[in-house]
Design an enzyme around this catalytic site. Sequence first.
Site, mmCIF file in Angstrom:
data_model
loop_
_atom_site.group_PDB
_atom_site.id
_atom_site.type_symbol
_atom_site.label_atom_id
_atom_site.label_comp_id
_atom_site.label_asym_id
_atom_site.label_seq_id
_atom_site.Cartn_x
_atom_site.Cartn_y
_atom_site.Cartn_z
ATOM 1 N N HIS A 230 4.896 2.019 -4.368
ATOM 2 C CA HIS A 230 5.346 0.637 -4.463
ATOM 3 C C HIS A 230 6.318 0.372 -3.344
ATOM 4 O O HIS A 230 7.109 1.245 -2.991
ATOM 5 C CB HIS A 230 6.027 0.385 -5.818
ATOM 6 C CG HIS A 230 6.115 -1.062 -6.143
ATOM 7 N ND1 HIS A 230 7.141 -1.857 -5.696
ATOM 8 C CD2 HIS A 230 5.280 -1.861 -6.857
ATOM 9 C CE1 HIS A 230 6.934 -3.085 -6.123
ATOM 10 N NE2 HIS A 230 5.816 -3.120 -6.831
ATOM 11 N N ASP B 1 -0.266 -0.935 -12.153
ATOM 12 C CA ASP B 1 -1.722 -1.043 -12.138
ATOM 13 C C ASP B 1 -2.426 0.235 -12.549
ATOM 14 O O ASP B 1 -3.627 0.230 -12.804
ATOM 15 C CB ASP B 1 -2.200 -1.435 -10.730
ATOM 16 C CG ASP B 1 -1.820 -2.858 -10.408
ATOM 17 O OD1 ASP B 1 -1.968 -3.700 -11.307
ATOM 18 O OD2 ASP B 1 -1.369 -3.121 -9.288
HETATM 19 N N1 CMC Z 1 -1.441 7.316 -1.700
HETATM 20 C C1 CMC Z 1 -1.142 8.169 -0.698
HETATM 21 N N2 CMC Z 1 -0.123 7.992 0.162
HETATM 22 C C2 CMC Z 1 0.619 6.888 0.014
HETATM 23 C C3 CMC Z 1 0.366 5.942 -1.011
HETATM 24 C C4 CMC Z 1 -0.699 6.183 -1.898
HETATM 25 N N3 CMC Z 1 -0.991 5.332 -2.880
HETATM 26 N N4 CMC Z 1 1.266 4.925 -0.929
HETATM 27 C C5 CMC Z 1 2.054 5.219 0.109
HETATM 28 N N5 CMC Z 1 1.670 6.399 0.673
HETATM 29 C C6 CMC Z 1 2.338 7.104 1.799
HETATM 30 C C7 CMC Z 1 2.028 6.435 3.131
HETATM 31 O O1 CMC Z 1 0.874 7.003 3.728
HETATM 32 C C8 CMC Z 1 3.288 6.751 3.902
HETATM 33 O O2 CMC Z 1 3.247 8.093 4.293
HETATM 34 P P1 CMC Z 1 3.914 8.543 5.718
HETATM 35 O O3 CMC Z 1 5.371 8.252 5.572
HETATM 36 O O4 CMC Z 1 3.583 9.978 5.834
HETATM 37 O O5 CMC Z 1 3.251 7.692 6.751
HETATM 38 C C9 CMC Z 1 4.384 6.619 2.852
HETATM 39 O O6 CMC Z 1 3.741 6.945 1.604
HETATM 40 C C10 CMC Z 1 5.015 5.225 2.759
HETATM 41 O O7 CMC Z 1 3.959 4.298 2.597
HETATM 42 P P2 CMC Z 1 3.979 2.802 3.137
HETATM 43 O O8 CMC Z 1 2.568 2.356 3.391
HETATM 44 O O9 CMC Z 1 4.960 2.659 4.240
HETATM 45 O O10 CMC Z 1 4.556 2.044 1.877
HETATM 46 P P3 CMC Z 1 4.505 0.496 1.643
HETATM 47 O O11 CMC Z 1 5.757 0.125 0.964
HETATM 48 O O12 CMC Z 1 4.162 -0.245 2.880
HETATM 49 O O13 CMC Z 1 3.239 0.328 0.646
HETATM 50 C C11 CMC Z 1 1.921 0.059 -1.264
HETATM 51 C C12 CMC Z 1 3.336 0.092 -0.701
HETATM 52 C C13 CMC Z 1 1.962 -0.371 -2.728
HETATM 53 C C14 CMC Z 1 1.081 -0.978 -0.483
HETATM 54 C C15 CMC Z 1 1.292 1.481 -1.121
HETATM 55 O O14 CMC Z 1 2.047 2.438 -1.835
HETATM 56 C C16 CMC Z 1 -0.179 1.518 -1.573
HETATM 57 O O15 CMC Z 1 -1.065 1.176 -0.784
HETATM 58 N N6 CMC Z 1 -0.437 1.923 -2.871
HETATM 59 C C17 CMC Z 1 -1.770 1.926 -3.399
HETATM 60 C C18 CMC Z 1 -2.159 0.508 -3.829
HETATM 61 C C19 CMC Z 1 -1.463 0.088 -5.108
HETATM 62 O O16 CMC Z 1 -1.422 0.812 -6.095
HETATM 63 N N7 CMC Z 1 -0.941 -1.164 -5.090
HETATM 64 C C20 CMC Z 1 -0.292 -1.762 -6.248
HETATM 65 C C21 CMC Z 1 1.173 -1.999 -6.047
HETATM 66 S S1 CMC Z 1 2.029 -2.400 -7.572
HETATM 67 C C22 CMC Z 1 1.402 -3.884 -8.121
HETATM 68 C C23 CMC Z 1 1.489 -4.991 -7.147
HETATM 69 O O17 CMC Z 1 2.504 -5.179 -6.467
HETATM 70 O O18 CMC Z 1 0.533 -5.754 -7.046
#
Ligand code: CMC
Length: 437
Positions: free
Chosen positions: A313, A371
């Site tokens: 998240h 989710d």
């Molecule tokens: N699986 C594997 N690695 C992950 C994941 C994941 N679900 N989420 C983040 N990471 C890793 C990412 O690769 C990065 O690694 P590194 O530092 O080595 O490059 C690190 O964690 C930080 O990730 P980020 O992309 O900078 O984080 P963000 O804040 O931009 O993204 C997120 C947040 C929710 C988009 C992401 O965690 C994600 O894509 N999760 C899966 C989709 C999901 O479940 N979304 C629902 C969110 S909650 C409900 C809502 O808000 O709608």
Amino acid sequence: MTENKTPKESVTLTDNSSGKSIELPLLAGTIGPRVMDCRSLYSQTGHFTYDPGYTSTGSCRSAITYIDGDEGVLLHRGYAIDELAEHSDFPEVAYLILKGELPNAEQKTKFIKDITYHSMLNEQISFFYRGFRRDSHPMAVICGVVGAMAAFYHDSTDINDPHQRMVASYRLIAKMPTVVAWAYKYSLGQPFLYPQNDLSYAGNFLRMMFATPCEDYKVSPVLEKAMDRILILHADHEQNASTSTVRLAGSSGANPFACIAAGIASLWGPAHGGANEAVLQMLGQIGSVDRIPEFIKKAKDPNDSFRLMGFGHRVYKNYDPRAKIMQQTCHEVLNELGIKDEPLLKLAVELERIALEDEYFVSRKLFPNVDFYSGIIFRAMGIPTQVFTCLFALARTVGWIAQWNEMLADSEQKIGRPRQLYVGSAPRKFVPMGKRA
Ligand code: CMC
């Protein structure tokens, strides 16, 4: 809204190229980190801030929802989400989010009456549905129908009239269950069911989803309660992508139906509301517990775009408080429905266990989010995967509309207009066709 109006603290920034220093005030909210007021930055320095994804940007003042992502705290108007989920119900939480206070008994009765009074859709809208293909994604359908509501309810599109704003807000909250249930019915080729106003908000929605004109649907109190709780847990979540989209669309003066349609479009993405659908697809793809390590490996591989859906998240770097309640609700629903040994739940629990112990997920503070479990509950209730995100949209409508109202009442509100770091060509001479490479 509480705010330190005469900030005593400030941040001094020095531009090393010119040697000029400027002072930017620090603003304090009720709780949470202070924010640096950089509104005068450009006029004082000629520089903009650069913040893709707005990871360090507060875009507005808001008194609706507070999140402490490090502590796993979520408050609506000061009330903790777990207390609201345990002691309240969705209409009451909707009232709280919309109006700022929990309703007294009389206010609650009137609010429920008002939102049930508006639950029917203009009959002409049923013909509008018929323009869609039956196999359309229901999110595409509800996005279109909600946007089209501006054409059907033109008498509540004047955003400068507070009464019209309130009527539009009530209409949207009241009609969303009908809009979503009809999108589902349309996909099945079944007749639409009209709302039944003596049922609860959640019960009425379940009935419109699952009853047919030939057979009524007896709403189970456990499922009704679970649906109500799911709606509470999704009702608002501060300045996330879809809410910011609603605010941005609304900042130009667009009508409320257009703004909520924009929010639905943003919510649809798998990184946001579409994740509940994506979790189920992922669990299906994994298939069995013994294949979990293979998928964990893929999720950790920087060269593989696969991510564990339902994990991570932007704000929560601790357990998502909504996910905890969702996990408990999931077990209640499966018990009520007599679903023992649901393979997908077993898979989900094992995936969660392994991920929570894995250094990659631990060090990045990637916990299951809301989710992760909601999809399993919806599936157990008989809701098809493609409708999952519509349920999120149905619940979030109250948050979107409250944030939209708050924005319009804010005297500091301006049209949202970010700037950019231009990296294209510098000025160059036009090249006539005959001289182009
Ligand atoms: N699986 C594997 N690695 C992950 C994941 C994941 N679900 N989420 C983040 N990471 C890793 C990412 O690769 C990065 O690694 P590194 O530092 O080595 O490059 C690190 O964690 C930080 O990730 P980020 O992309 O900078 O984080 P963000 O804040 O931009 O993204 C997120 C947040 C929710 C988009 C992401 O965690 C994600 O894509 N999760 C899966 C989709 C999901 O479940 N979304 C629902 C969110 S909650 C409900 C809502 O808000 O709608």
